[in-house]
Design a protein around this motif. Structure first.
Motif, PDB file in Angstrom:
ATOM      1  N   ASP A  31      47.984  70.243 -48.391  1.00  0.00           N
ATOM      2  CA  ASP A  31      48.349  69.393 -47.269  1.00  0.00           C
ATOM      3  C   ASP A  31      47.758  69.847 -45.936  1.00  0.00           C
ATOM      4  O   ASP A  31      47.938  69.178 -44.918  1.00  0.00           O
ATOM      5  N   ARG A  32      47.075  70.962 -45.949  1.00  0.00           N
ATOM      6  CA  ARG A  32      46.633  71.574 -44.707  1.00  0.00           C
ATOM      7  C   ARG A  32      45.128  71.538 -44.534  1.00  0.00           C
ATOM      8  O   ARG A  32      44.367  71.778 -45.469  1.00  0.00           O
ATOM      9  N   THR A  33      44.722  71.247 -43.316  1.00  0.00           N
ATOM     10  CA  THR A  33      43.329  71.456 -42.950  1.00  0.00           C
ATOM     11  C   THR A  33      43.044  72.956 -42.941  1.00  0.00           C
ATOM     12  O   THR A  33      43.837  73.736 -42.414  1.00  0.00           O
ATOM     13  N   MET A  34      41.930  73.344 -43.524  1.00  0.00           N
ATOM     14  CA  MET A  34      41.524  74.740 -43.534  1.00  0.00           C
ATOM     15  C   MET A  34      40.212  74.890 -42.780  1.00  0.00           C
ATOM     16  O   MET A  34      39.409  73.959 -42.708  1.00  0.00           O
ATOM     17  N   ALA A  35      40.021  76.068 -42.226  1.00  0.00           N
ATOM     18  CA  ALA A  35      38.854  76.277 -41.386  1.00  0.00           C
ATOM     19  C   ALA A  35      38.338  77.698 -41.494  1.00  0.00           C
ATOM     20  O   ALA A  35      39.079  78.623 -41.834  1.00  0.00           O
ATOM     21  N   TRP A  36      37.061  77.847 -41.200  1.00  0.00           N
ATOM     22  CA  TRP A  36      36.441  79.148 -41.019  1.00  0.00           C
ATOM     23  C   TRP A  36      36.117  79.333 -39.548  1.00  0.00           C
ATOM     24  O   TRP A  36      35.624  78.407 -38.896  1.00  0.00           O
ATOM     25  N   TYR A  37      36.402  80.516 -39.069  1.00  0.00           N
ATOM     26  CA  TYR A  37      36.095  80.913 -37.713  1.00  0.00           C
ATOM     27  C   TYR A  37      35.242  82.173 -37.763  1.00  0.00           C
ATOM     28  O   TYR A  37      35.204  82.864 -38.779  1.00  0.00           O
ATOM     29  N   ARG A  38      34.586  82.491 -36.676  1.00  0.00           N
ATOM     30  CA  ARG A  38      33.876  83.757 -36.610  1.00  0.00           C
ATOM     31  C   ARG A  38      33.965  84.325 -35.209  1.00  0.00           C
ATOM     32  O   ARG A  38      34.137  83.593 -34.230  1.00  0.00           O
ATOM     33  N   LYS A  39      33.860  85.639 -35.143  1.00  0.00           N
ATOM     34  CA  LYS A  39      33.884  86.313 -33.867  1.00  0.00           C
ATOM     35  C   LYS A  39      32.724  87.282 -33.785  1.00  0.00           C
ATOM     36  O   LYS A  39      32.623  88.206 -34.583  1.00  0.00           O
ATOM     37  N   VAL A  40      31.876  87.033 -32.819  1.00  0.00           N
ATOM     38  CA  VAL A  40      30.774  87.927 -32.496  1.00  0.00           C
ATOM     39  C   VAL A  40      31.275  88.924 -31.457  1.00  0.00           C
ATOM     40  O   VAL A  40      32.091  88.581 -30.599  1.00  0.00           O
ATOM     41  N   GLN A  41      30.783  90.153 -31.530  1.00  0.00           N
ATOM     42  CA  GLN A  41      31.168  91.167 -30.558  1.00  0.00           C
ATOM     43  C   GLN A  41      30.952  90.668 -29.135  1.00  0.00           C
ATOM     44  O   GLN A  41      29.867  90.186 -28.797  1.00  0.00           O
ATOM     45  N   HIS A  58      33.797  69.101 -41.096  1.00  0.00           N
ATOM     46  CA  HIS A  58      33.219  69.129 -39.763  1.00  0.00           C
ATOM     47  C   HIS A  58      32.610  70.499 -39.545  1.00  0.00           C
ATOM     48  O   HIS A  58      33.148  71.509 -40.001  1.00  0.00           O
ATOM     49  N   TYR A  59      31.498  70.541 -38.811  1.00  0.00           N
ATOM     50  CA  TYR A  59      30.770  71.776 -38.602  1.00  0.00           C
ATOM     51  C   TYR A  59      30.375  71.954 -37.152  1.00  0.00           C
ATOM     52  O   TYR A  59      30.091  70.987 -36.443  1.00  0.00           O
ATOM     53  N   ALA A  60      30.343  73.203 -36.737  1.00  0.00           N
ATOM     54  CA  ALA A  60      29.762  73.519 -35.456  1.00  0.00           C
ATOM     55  C   ALA A  60      28.269  73.216 -35.493  1.00  0.00           C
ATOM     56  O   ALA A  60      27.619  73.366 -36.527  1.00  0.00           O
ATOM     57  N   ASP A  61      27.731  72.795 -34.362  1.00  0.00           N
ATOM     58  CA  ASP A  61      26.314  72.453 -34.316  1.00  0.00           C
ATOM     59  C   ASP A  61      25.423  73.615 -34.745  1.00  0.00           C
ATOM     60  O   ASP A  61      24.366  73.410 -35.344  1.00  0.00           O
ATOM     61  N   SER A  62      25.848  74.823 -34.449  1.00  0.00           N
ATOM     62  CA  SER A  62      25.039  75.991 -34.736  1.00  0.00           C
ATOM     63  C   SER A  62      24.846  76.253 -36.229  1.00  0.00           C
ATOM     64  O   SER A  62      23.910  76.954 -36.613  1.00  0.00           O
ATOM     65  N   VAL A  63      25.725  75.707 -37.052  1.00  0.00           N
ATOM     66  CA  VAL A  63      25.641  75.957 -38.492  1.00  0.00           C
ATOM     67  C   VAL A  63      25.404  74.689 -39.297  1.00  0.00           C
ATOM     68  O   VAL A  63      25.222  74.766 -40.519  1.00  0.00           O
ATOM     69  N   LYS A  64      25.396  73.566 -38.646  1.00  0.00           N
ATOM     70  CA  LYS A  64      25.246  72.290 -39.342  1.00  0.00           C
ATOM     71  C   LYS A  64      23.951  72.260 -40.147  1.00  0.00           C
ATOM     72  O   LYS A  64      22.885  72.609 -39.639  1.00  0.00           O
ATOM     73  N   GLY A  65      24.064  71.857 -41.390  1.00  0.00           N
ATOM     74  CA  GLY A  65      22.912  71.809 -42.272  1.00  0.00           C
ATOM     75  C   GLY A  65      22.626  73.105 -42.981  1.00  0.00           C
ATOM     76  O   GLY A  65      21.792  73.134 -43.893  1.00  0.00           O
ATOM     77  N   ARG A  66      23.287  74.175 -42.589  1.00  0.00           N
ATOM     78  CA  ARG A  66      23.081  75.477 -43.210  1.00  0.00           C
ATOM     79  C   ARG A  66      24.330  75.993 -43.917  1.00  0.00           C
ATOM     80  O   ARG A  66      24.232  76.616 -44.967  1.00  0.00           O
ATOM     81  N   PHE A  67      25.483  75.756 -43.335  1.00  0.00           N
ATOM     82  CA  PHE A  67      26.747  76.198 -43.912  1.00  0.00           C
ATOM     83  C   PHE A  67      27.500  75.009 -44.476  1.00  0.00           C
ATOM     84  O   PHE A  67      27.430  73.901 -43.932  1.00  0.00           O
ATOM     85  N   PHE A  68      28.248  75.265 -45.541  1.00  0.00           N
ATOM     86  CA  PHE A  68      29.010  74.201 -46.185  1.00  0.00           C
ATOM     87  C   PHE A  68      30.380  74.723 -46.593  1.00  0.00           C
ATOM     88  O   PHE A  68      30.477  75.746 -47.269  1.00  0.00           O
TER      89      PHE A  68
END
Length: 113
Positions: A31-41, A58-68
């Motif tokens: 029932d929940r939306t799940m997401a990946w986040y990242r943290k750069v130093q 939905h994808y961040a523009d920086s990873v669109k087409g590369r991450f799934f």
């Protein structure tokens, strides 16, 4: 409370691929939306990708087409398939719901030749 355990990170060469996994418990996963986040130093944690319970992504523009992003409701697991990785993808990657209360340890991804 929501519990997540990220895994699958490591060292990968530029242009390579990697799959991250997130095992979850203690909530109704499907029932929940799940997401990946990242943290750069030195930077704020950012949203990388999300997947709704119905499967919309939905994808961040920086990873669109590369991450799934994908999910397996039976396994209560969400995945991040990373392809054509770049050095700027180096970060600690975290999995969570769309309304995070607590964070897991994350998994380190380092892209380097």
């Amino acid at each position: 409370q929501v519990r997540v355990v990220e895994s699958g990170g490591g060292l990968v060469q530029p242009g390579g691929s990697l799959r991250l996994s997130c095992a979850t418990s203690n909530f109704i996963f499907e029932d929940r939306t799940m997401a990946w986040y990242r943290k750069v130093q030195g930077k704020e944690r950012e949203l990388v990708a999300r997947i709704l319970g119905g499967g919309d992504t939905h994808y961040a523009d920086s990873v669109k087409g590369r991450f799934f992003i994908a999910r397996d409701n039976a396994k209560r697991t969400v995945y991040l398939h990373m392809t054509n990785v770049k050095p700027e993808d180096t970060a600690v990657y975290y999995c969570n719901t769309d309304f995070p209360a607590t964070w897991g340890q994350g998994t380190q991804v380092t892209v380097s030749a």
